[in-house]
Write an enzyme that holds these catalytic residues in place. Sequence first.
Site, short mmCIF file in Angstrom:
data_model
loop_
_atom_site.label_atom_id
_atom_site.label_comp_id
_atom_site.label_asym_id
_atom_site.label_seq_id
_atom_site.Cartn_x
_atom_site.Cartn_y
_atom_site.Cartn_z
N TYR A 56 -93.00 10.17 71.23
CA TYR A 56 -94.75 10.78 72.29
C TYR A 56 -94.67 11.90 71.82
O TYR A 56 -95.14 13.31 71.26
CB TYR A 56 -93.32 11.91 73.51
CG TYR A 56 -92.81 10.06 74.41
CD1 TYR A 56 -93.52 9.36 74.32
CD2 TYR A 56 -91.98 11.07 75.55
CE1 TYR A 56 -92.50 8.24 74.95
CE2 TYR A 56 -91.87 10.05 76.31
CZ TYR A 56 -91.91 8.54 76.26
OH TYR A 56 -91.19 7.12 76.96
N LEU A 206 -93.57 7.15 90.47
CA LEU A 206 -95.16 6.94 91.26
C LEU A 206 -95.76 6.43 90.25
O LEU A 206 -97.24 6.33 90.02
CB LEU A 206 -95.32 8.56 91.12
CG LEU A 206 -94.50 9.19 91.71
CD1 LEU A 206 -94.59 11.01 91.27
CD2 LEU A 206 -94.17 8.99 93.37
N GLY A 209 -98.63 7.73 88.36
CA GLY A 209 -99.04 9.34 89.67
C GLY A 209 -99.93 7.90 90.75
O GLY A 209 -100.67 8.44 91.56
N1 LIG Z 1 -88.50 3.86 78.53
C1 LIG Z 1 -89.99 3.46 78.78
O1 LIG Z 1 -90.53 2.27 78.48
C2 LIG Z 1 -90.19 4.40 79.59
C3 LIG Z 1 -91.98 4.56 79.86
C4 LIG Z 1 -93.01 5.09 80.26
C5 LIG Z 1 -92.22 5.91 80.43
N2 LIG Z 1 -90.85 6.62 80.73
C6 LIG Z 1 -90.35 7.60 81.21
O2 LIG Z 1 -90.11 7.70 82.21
C7 LIG Z 1 -90.65 9.48 82.76
C8 LIG Z 1 -91.60 9.56 83.55
O3 LIG Z 1 -92.50 8.41 83.68
P1 LIG Z 1 -94.04 8.10 84.12
O4 LIG Z 1 -95.04 9.62 83.41
O5 LIG Z 1 -93.97 7.48 84.39
O6 LIG Z 1 -94.21 9.11 85.98
P2 LIG Z 1 -94.19 8.91 87.57
O7 LIG Z 1 -93.28 9.88 87.84
O8 LIG Z 1 -94.34 7.53 87.68
O9 LIG Z 1 -95.91 9.44 87.01
C9 LIG Z 1 -95.92 10.62 86.48
C10 LIG Z 1 -97.48 11.10 86.52
O10 LIG Z 1 -97.56 11.26 88.16
C11 LIG Z 1 -98.28 11.98 88.97
N3 LIG Z 1 -97.83 13.12 89.42
C12 LIG Z 1 -98.17 13.90 90.65
N4 LIG Z 1 -97.84 14.06 91.93
C13 LIG Z 1 -97.14 13.71 90.95
C14 LIG Z 1 -95.33 14.52 91.75
N5 LIG Z 1 -95.01 15.38 92.59
N6 LIG Z 1 -93.92 14.57 90.27
C15 LIG Z 1 -94.25 13.50 89.45
N7 LIG Z 1 -95.53 13.25 88.89
C16 LIG Z 1 -96.09 13.29 90.00
C17 LIG Z 1 -99.15 12.91 87.13
O11 LIG Z 1 -99.84 12.35 87.07
P3 LIG Z 1 -101.23 14.10 86.66
O12 LIG Z 1 -100.01 14.91 86.46
O13 LIG Z 1 -101.76 13.11 85.26
O14 LIG Z 1 -101.55 13.84 88.34
C18 LIG Z 1 -97.24 12.56 86.44
O15 LIG Z 1 -97.83 12.49 84.66
C19 LIG Z 1 -91.38 9.84 81.07
O16 LIG Z 1 -91.74 11.13 80.81
C20 LIG Z 1 -90.80 9.02 80.27
O17 LIG Z 1 -89.51 10.01 80.22
C21 LIG Z 1 -89.97 5.72 79.59
#
Ligand SMILES: NC(=O)c1ccc[n+]([C@@H]2O[C@H](COP(=O)([O-])OP(=O)(O)OC[C@H]3O[C@@H](n4cnc5c(N)ncnc54)[C@H](OP(=O)(O)O)[C@@H]3O)[C@@H](O)[C@H]2O)c1
Length: 332
Positions: A56, A206, A209
């Site tokens: 990352y 989420l 997002g």
């Molecule tokens: N193992 C894997 O293959 C893999 C893949 C992906 C992620 N991950 C891990 O999982 C974690 C979470 O994944 P994800 O980023 O896809 O998660 P997510 O929680 O589905 O999406 C996060 C994004 O949603 C938006 N958002 C809007 N309101 C929110 C709120 N109240 N709380 C949190 N987010 C909000 C933000 O985007 P904006 O700020 O742009 O509005 C934020 O960056 C990553 O940080 C990583 O550590 C693992």
Amino acid sequence: MEQRQLGRTGPRVATLALGTMGMSGMYGPADRAESIATIHAALEAGITLLDTGDFYGMGHNEMLIAEALAGRSRDQVLLSVKFGALRGPAGEWLGYDARPAAVRNFLAYSLQRLRTDYIDIYRPSRLDPQVPVEETVGAIGDMVKAGHVRYIGLSEVGATTVRRAAAVHPVCDLQIEYSLISRGIEDGILATCREQGIGITAYGVLSRGLISGHWRTDRQGGAGDFRAHSPRFNQANLGENLALVEALRHIATSKGISVAQLAIAWVLHQGKDIVPLVGARRRDQLREALGALEVRLTAEDLSRIEQAVPPGAAAGERYPSAQMKQLDSERA
Ligand SMILES: NC(=O)c1ccc[n+]([C@@H]2O[C@H](COP(=O)([O-])OP(=O)(O)OC[C@H]3O[C@@H](n4cnc5c(N)ncnc54)[C@H](OP(=O)(O)O)[C@@H]3O)[C@@H](O)[C@H]2O)c1
């Protein structure tokens, strides 16, 4: 914050965990000071597990975490680190390397960047098709014996690989996408993990997002933002997907909560062996996500949610097609 056990053999962790990927460019630019303040706010709220990947921001994310944790006692936090993804100087993706020598090499660099002498949960980010999973897990097992790693995790692998890995060394959790619109794990992977005593750390709760309730049709993912190339966010599918969000908003409003809280609470209600990794990168997002811990969903709520967003309702796949092909979890 209440705790959940990560699998039969893993550590107890707070019910919500924080994933820090979005703080290192994967969703476009992030504010460094706000990122660090968000990590601090998460720890103060009782979150104990932070998830990162060495790729990352090519080490940026690990160094950010090290800076955020400076001066704190190491045993207050559990660090989950993914390795194996290869990147070039322009940020391009070059495949995976999970050979035993690569495991030790990646680990050595992560320990330096994280300024620690052990990683709590170490996991290959994807199955390396050239390397039997037994060899990768065996190599991490050697690092457990040497004291550099405490537990072994997996990421985005299918049921067969889960079984093969668990036959070599106890696995505490499988990190995999799971949300109202990404329910693939319900077709066997979740049952296999339960049978094997392996917990789930759910990411994309989420859907990056998309189902946060804050995404709009006129918002575009900028340079370096995964979402600019994600099928579910492209103009052909976005309207259909945001219509699902509006159906969820109706239910959320009737309960006096936000869409994001409803979506996170739904994952929390799928089993005590599941720990959502929320991707908040700002304190306001974190506060909203933490609110999901207070949400109680009745059987009637759950059935209204399922009607609003039945399995398979999302338009578009969860990754671009080249990346879908790298997912062992989509093959098994
Ligand atoms: N193992 C894997 O293959 C893999 C893949 C992906 C992620 N991950 C891990 O999982 C974690 C979470 O994944 P994800 O980023 O896809 O998660 P997510 O929680 O589905 O999406 C996060 C994004 O949603 C938006 N958002 C809007 N309101 C929110 C709120 N109240 N709380 C949190 N987010 C909000 C933000 O985007 P904006 O700020 O742009 O509005 C934020 O960056 C990553 O940080 C990583 O550590 C693992």
